[in-house]
Structures are given as C-alpha cells and as structure tokens.
Design an enzyme around this catalytic site. Sequence first.
Site, PDB file in Angstrom:
ATOM      1  N   CYS A 140     124.728  80.138 -48.312  1.00 21.96           N
ATOM      2  CA  CYS A 140     123.722  81.020 -47.704  1.00 21.96           C
ATOM      3  C   CYS A 140     123.248  80.532 -46.344  1.00 21.96           C
ATOM      4  O   CYS A 140     122.652  81.290 -45.584  1.00 21.96           O
ATOM      5  CB  CYS A 140     122.530  81.162 -48.645  1.00 21.96           C
ATOM      6  SG  CYS A 140     122.978  81.821 -50.267  1.00 21.96           S
ATOM      7  N   HIS A 266     116.413  83.795 -45.181  1.00 19.74           N
ATOM      8  CA  HIS A 266     117.512  84.278 -46.008  1.00 19.74           C
ATOM      9  C   HIS A 266     116.935  85.067 -47.175  1.00 19.74           C
ATOM     10  O   HIS A 266     116.041  84.589 -47.879  1.00 19.74           O
ATOM     11  CB  HIS A 266     118.323  83.071 -46.486  1.00 19.74           C
ATOM     12  CG  HIS A 266     119.144  83.333 -47.705  1.00 19.74           C
ATOM     13  ND1 HIS A 266     120.042  84.385 -47.770  1.00 19.74           N
ATOM     14  CD2 HIS A 266     119.212  82.692 -48.889  1.00 19.74           C
ATOM     15  CE1 HIS A 266     120.620  84.367 -48.960  1.00 19.74           C
ATOM     16  NE2 HIS A 266     120.131  83.366 -49.657  1.00 19.74           N
ATOM     17  N   ASN A 296     120.732  89.620 -52.678  1.00 21.47           N
ATOM     18  CA  ASN A 296     121.102  88.390 -51.978  1.00 21.47           C
ATOM     19  C   ASN A 296     122.521  88.545 -51.433  1.00 21.47           C
ATOM     20  O   ASN A 296     123.480  88.579 -52.206  1.00 21.47           O
ATOM     21  CB  ASN A 296     121.018  87.209 -52.948  1.00 21.47           C
ATOM     22  CG  ASN A 296     121.336  85.873 -52.295  1.00 21.47           C
ATOM     23  OD1 ASN A 296     121.881  85.812 -51.197  1.00 21.47           O
ATOM     24  ND2 ASN A 296     121.002  84.793 -52.983  1.00 21.47           N
TER      25      ASN A 296
END
Length: 342
Positions: A140, A266, A296
């Site tokens: 990520c 994020h 996500n």
Amino acid sequence: MPSATLPAELHQIARDAARTARRPSPPRTATILGLGHYLPSEVVPNGVIAEHLEGVDDEWIVKRTGIRARRRVAPNERTSDLAVFAARRAMQDAGVEPLDLDYVIVATMSPDEITPNCAPLVAHALGAERAAAYDVGAACTGFLAGLAQASALVEVGRAERVLLIGAESLTRLTDFGDKKTGMLFGDGAGAAIIGPSQGGTGVGPIDLSADGGLADTIVATWDDGKIRMDGISTFKIAVKRLSESTVYAVAAAGLELEDVDLFVYHQANARIIKAVGERLDLEPAKVADYISQLGNTSAASIPLTLSLAREDGRLRPGHRVLIAAIGAGFTWGAGIMEWTAS
C-alpha cells in the site's frame, strides 16, 4: 515548534524531523504535472459480500470499515489494462506524449503475472519506446515509494518526465469467505506525471520506513494466494505509524499541521483514518475520505484519492498536501507537496 495538542511521544519526532528541514535543497524541484484515474465498471455493494460471511450484513461492514461498495475488474481486464487507462488520462492532463516519457513506474501488489513486471507491458501499450520501465513492490506504500524515486530522478536531472502509476486488481487476491478481509479490497488505478516545477514548489520531503519483523501481520503466500490479515494488530500499527510519519514529514518541511490544506491517507479503513485524525487533532474537513465507494485499493489508493479530490474541488493550486500510507511489510511513510497542477 510542534503543536501543543500533539501527544507527548510525537513531540520528539517533530523535533528530530526539523533537522531534515535544514538539509541542502536539491538542484531543482519535482512536481505532479497531471493526474488520471480509472475504475472498473462493476460496482460490488456490501450486500453481495455479506452473502458469503456468516453473521454479517451491510451495516456491520460499514461500521467496521466505512466501506459501502467497491469496484471489481472484469474477467478479461488485467492490472496492466487498468494502469494503461489511468496513464492515458494523466498524460492527456499533463500534455505529455508517450515518447516524452523517460521512466514508467508501476506500483502494484497484484501484477498480471509473476514475471514480467507490469511496467514494461504498460510502456509498450502506451508507445513509450524510450522509457525505462519497472515495478515498485511496497504494497500500500507503493505509490509513495514510487513518488520518492520519481521525484529524485527529476530533481537531479536524470529524467524530465516520469509516469508513475498505482494499479491493483485486489479482488483476485481476496477470499470473500474470510470475515477479516472479504469486504476490504477493491480494484482501480491512478496515475501521475512527474516533472520539474517551473515555480520552485512541488514535492517536498518524503519519509519512508519499514519493519520486516511485522511481516506476518499481513501476508499472501504462494500456496494460498489470498491476502490474510491480523486486523486488530494492523489497526494499532497503522494508527501509530501514520501519526508518527505525518508529524515527521510536516516538521521536515518546516510546517505545522495547521499549515496543511489536505491530508490524503491511504484509504485502507475509515476507522484508521478517523483515529489518526483524532490523535493529531486534525480538522475533519481537511482529511480526505473516499473509501466508501472504493474499498482498499492498496497502491492505487493515493493517486485515486488525489484525482477524485481534484475533481471535487478539494485539491487546488497552492494547496499544501500531506500524503501518507502504510502497508504489508510493514512499509509506511508520508510526504508533503505543494499542489501546482491546475
């Protein structure tokens, strides 16, 4: 000086970061010249996910994650396809042609194959025949790590135009019967063109860190092929490290938290974003939250959020922006930039 509202343990981090602000400036400043994003057409609402999970419904998912829906790639779509679509929009936005590109960097944890990397496939599809091309694998944190590399290449004159893409097809790595992860992930891509700033403002300090001792917290093995996560540990680590990295990056840029116009974290979990905001006493209106309809999207998350925030008018020229991420590895980091693109 650090804000008086910060927790005591973050004050020393801010003081340490102030030394970074005194480092010599690079020969020139890099900036984002253009943005673009692409989302697959299929929208998967929580109800579809909840059918696979015992004792779970839409509101259960929303309460724990902030997610209401996510996008899913079509059977014939590849991660490199998503990357190409987003890249073309970013190139058009920046007025850049394929032969202008010196590097194509793709941040992803869901490439089409084990090898080759996505980036050479994307460069070929775009006609970027002069560009070097490689992937960044930092989960990520991948787009942020790629931004640090791309900016450094521009700053020292080794590149004039770098295409940086975050692209993921994470639904293919998702076990929809896993109550810990089945509702979390979505697919999409975001892209940015990095080049020299004409006004001397743009990408500032980027703080990157890692701790492989926490590797078992989020893992996808060759044998299993699905993402597994210790959710409680991930939450605690994410809030701690994102808070620390935010304070460090802001102080390293010689700023206060109050000087930042938009905080782009994020988009992993709305509860994580909220907890970081509360710990740092950030104005909620300054904290971007687009996870509701995206889920996500790992390395695609930050460029997707930047692009959507600009569309919504929340990201405008002159804004100071904090971007931060944490992902498997663990890897994490944060960076400051002044937005220069229109």
